[in-house]
Enzyme design. Structure first.
Site, PDB file in Angstrom:
ATOM      1  N   LEU A 287       0.925  -1.118  -0.061  1.00  0.00           N
ATOM      2  CA  LEU A 287       0.095  -0.079  -0.039  1.00  0.00           C
ATOM      3  C   LEU A 287       0.837   1.387   0.019  1.00  0.00           C
ATOM      4  CD1 LEU A 287      -3.146  -0.809   2.449  1.00  0.00           C
ATOM      5  CD2 LEU A 287      -2.700  -1.488  -0.087  1.00  0.00           C
TER       6      LEU A 287
ATOM      7  N   HIS B 291      -3.535   4.308  -2.491  1.00  0.00           N
ATOM      8  CA  HIS B 291      -4.520   3.232  -1.899  1.00  0.00           C
ATOM      9  C   HIS B 291      -5.394   3.984  -0.850  1.00  0.00           C
ATOM     10  CE1 HIS B 291      -1.499   0.022  -3.619  1.00  0.00           C
ATOM     11  NE2 HIS B 291      -2.722  -0.189  -3.938  1.00  0.00           N
TER      12      HIS B 291
ATOM     13  N   SER C 100       2.641   0.221  -6.605  1.00  0.00           N
ATOM     14  CA  SER C 100       3.339  -0.763  -5.894  1.00  0.00           C
ATOM     15  C   SER C 100       4.346  -1.211  -6.490  1.00  0.00           C
ATOM     16  CB  SER C 100       2.595  -2.045  -5.507  1.00  0.00           C
ATOM     17  OG  SER C 100       1.123  -1.513  -5.116  1.00  0.00           O
TER      18      SER C 100
HETATM   19  P1  AMP Z   1      -3.673  -2.412  -6.646  1.00  0.00           P
HETATM   20  O1  AMP Z   1      -3.280  -2.822  -5.350  1.00  0.00           O
HETATM   21  O2  AMP Z   1      -2.516  -1.895  -7.418  1.00  0.00           O
HETATM   22  O3  AMP Z   1      -4.487  -3.511  -7.470  1.00  0.00           O
HETATM   23  O4  AMP Z   1      -4.540  -1.321  -6.729  1.00  0.00           O
HETATM   24  C1  AMP Z   1      -5.842  -1.313  -5.854  1.00  0.00           C
HETATM   25  C2  AMP Z   1      -6.872   0.019  -6.059  1.00  0.00           C
HETATM   26  O5  AMP Z   1      -5.910   1.106  -5.939  1.00  0.00           O
HETATM   27  C3  AMP Z   1      -7.037   0.166  -7.531  1.00  0.00           C
HETATM   28  O6  AMP Z   1      -8.291   0.664  -7.637  1.00  0.00           O
HETATM   29  C4  AMP Z   1      -6.185   0.970  -8.258  1.00  0.00           C
HETATM   30  O7  AMP Z   1      -6.592   1.545  -9.321  1.00  0.00           O
HETATM   31  C5  AMP Z   1      -5.981   1.822  -6.988  1.00  0.00           C
HETATM   32  N1  AMP Z   1      -4.747   2.773  -7.125  1.00  0.00           N
HETATM   33  C6  AMP Z   1      -3.593   2.400  -7.404  1.00  0.00           C
HETATM   34  N2  AMP Z   1      -2.445   3.135  -7.479  1.00  0.00           N
HETATM   35  C7  AMP Z   1      -3.328   4.329  -7.545  1.00  0.00           C
HETATM   36  C8  AMP Z   1      -2.986   5.704  -7.373  1.00  0.00           C
HETATM   37  N3  AMP Z   1      -1.583   6.267  -7.521  1.00  0.00           N
HETATM   38  N4  AMP Z   1      -3.879   6.636  -7.115  1.00  0.00           N
HETATM   39  C9  AMP Z   1      -5.234   6.350  -7.211  1.00  0.00           C
HETATM   40  N5  AMP Z   1      -5.458   5.154  -6.959  1.00  0.00           N
HETATM   41  C10 AMP Z   1      -4.604   4.119  -7.115  1.00  0.00           C
END
Ligand code: AMP
Length: 286
Positions: A33, A37, A186
Site C-alpha cells: 500500500l 490506496h 506498488s
Molecule cells: P492494486 O493494489 O494495485 O491492485 O490497486 C488497488 C486499487 O488502488 C485500484 O483500484 C487501483 O486503481 C488503485 N490505485 C493504485 N494506484 C493508485 C494511485 N496512484 N492513485 C489512485 N488509485 C490508485
C-alpha cells in the site's frame, strides 16, 4: 480496525452495518500500500459511513512470466496504514478461501479487455473480472471504489457490474501522483534511483500528448512522438502509448471534443512495467 479472513465473518460485519442503517464501501487492493490506496479509503469515507478494504494478491491475474512471487507482501504494515487512514475493516483471505478446491468459474468481459493491457497481458483481465466479481458479491457493500490509475480495469469492472446485475455502485477515484507526476504504484519500488528519475518522463509524455491531441495534432503522430520521447528518456520498451475513447476504449483517428478521450501508456523500465493514463482536455486548453 478488525481483520477478518472468511466470507462469513466479512458478511457478518457488513450485514450488521446495513441493519444499523449505515452505508458501506469496499476498496479492493493487492497490498504494497501507498498514498494512492489510502486516498481511495479517504475518498470512500466521503461517500459511505463504513469502509472495508480487501487485501489479496490474486494469482489468477498474473501470467506465469509475471511478478506474482516478487509482489510486495507485508500485511502488518498495510493493516497499520489502513487503520491510520480510517478504514473500519480489513478482509485478508487466503488463496484457499478465494479459490477452494473444485473452483471452476471464469468471468470474461469481451471487447474492453482485448486492447491496451489486455493485448500485452494475456488472461490478466479475466483474473481481474473473476476476483472483483467475487469480492463485490462477498462484501455486499453499497459502493466499491476503484482508482482511475487503472482506467481500463475501471471500465471492465463497470461493465461486469452492469452486465451481471451486481447492485454495488462503482465509484472512480482520481490518480495520486508523486511530485514529478509519476503515478503512485506498488511497482515503483522495483525502480532503481536512476530508473526512478527516468520514470517521470512517462506522465510528462502523456501530458504533452494529451495537449497535442486537444490542439488537433493527429493522434497517430502524437503517439509516435511520445513513444520516441520515452525511448530517448531511457525506457527499455513501450507496450503502447495511444489515445482512445474514455468509456468504450476505441482507438481514435481524430479528436472529437464532444467525446471524452484519454491517452494511455504502458512501458518497461528496469524490471517494472509502468502504466498511466490521462484525460485529453475537452476544450483544447491546458
Ligand atoms: P492494486 O493494489 O494495485 O491492485 O490497486 C488497488 C486499487 O488502488 C485500484 O483500484 C487501483 O486503481 C488503485 N490505485 C493504485 N494506484 C493508485 C494511485 N496512484 N492513485 C489512485 N488509485 C490508485
Amino acid at each position: 480496525m478488525q481483520i477478518v479472513r472468511t466470507v462469513q465473518d466479512l458478511r457478518a460485519r457488513t450485514g450488521a452495518w446495513r441493519r444499523d442503517g449505515l452505508t458501506s464501501a469496499v476498496v479492493p487492493t493487492m497490498g504494497g500500500l501507498h498514498e494512492g490506496h489510502l486516498s481511495l479509503v479517504r475518498f470512500g469515507r466521503t461517500k459511505a459511513d463504513r469502509i472495508v478494504a480487501t487485501l489479496f494478491v490474486n494469482p489468477t491475474q498474473f501470467s506465469p512470466s509475471e511478478d506474482l512471487d516478487a509482489y510486495p507482501r507485508d500485511e502488518a504494515q498495510d493493516a497499520g496504514m489502513l487503520d491510520d487512514a480510517g478504514c473500519d475493516l480489513l478482509f485478508a483471505p487466503d488463496v484457499a478461501v478465494m479459490y477452494p478446491s473444485g473452483f471452476a468459474t471464469r468471468v470474461v468481459v469481451d471487447g474492453l479487455t482485448e486492447c491496451l493491457c489486455g493485448a500485452a497481458r494475456a488472461g490478466h483481465f479475466d483474473g481481474v473480472s473473476q476476483i472483483v466479481t467475487k469480492l463485490l458479491n462477498q462484501a455486499q457493500t453499497d459502493f466499491a471504489i476503484f482508482g482511475e490509475k487503472d482506467w481500463q480495469q475501471l471500465q471492465v469492472v463497470r461493465r461486469l457490474a452492469r452486465d451481471l446485475d451486481i447492485p454495488t455502485g462503482i465509484i472512480a477515484a482520481p490518480t495520486i501522483r508523486e511530485d514529478d507526476g509519476l503515478a503512485m504504484s506498488s511497482r515503483n519500488r522495483y525502480l532503481s534511483e536512476t530508473e526512478r528519475r527516468i520514470a517521470g518522463a512517462l506522465p510528462a509524455a502523456l501530458h504533452e500528448m494529451s495537449l497535442q491531441i486537444s490542439r488537433n495534432t493527429p493522434p497517430e503522430e502524437a503517439s509516435s512522438h511520445a513513444r520516441q520521447v520515452l525511448v530517448d528518456a531511457g525506457f527499455a520498451s513501450v507496450d503502447y502509448i495511444e489515445a482512445r475513447t474514455a468509456e468504450t476504449l476505441l482507438p481514435i483517428t481524430r479528436f472529437d471534443p464532444d467525446i471524452p478521450t484519454r491517452v494511455f501508456a504502458a512501458a518497461h523500465l528496469g524490471s517494472a512495467r509502468l502504466i498511466d493514463n490521462m484525460a485529453v482536455p475537452m476544450t483544447g486548453l491546458d
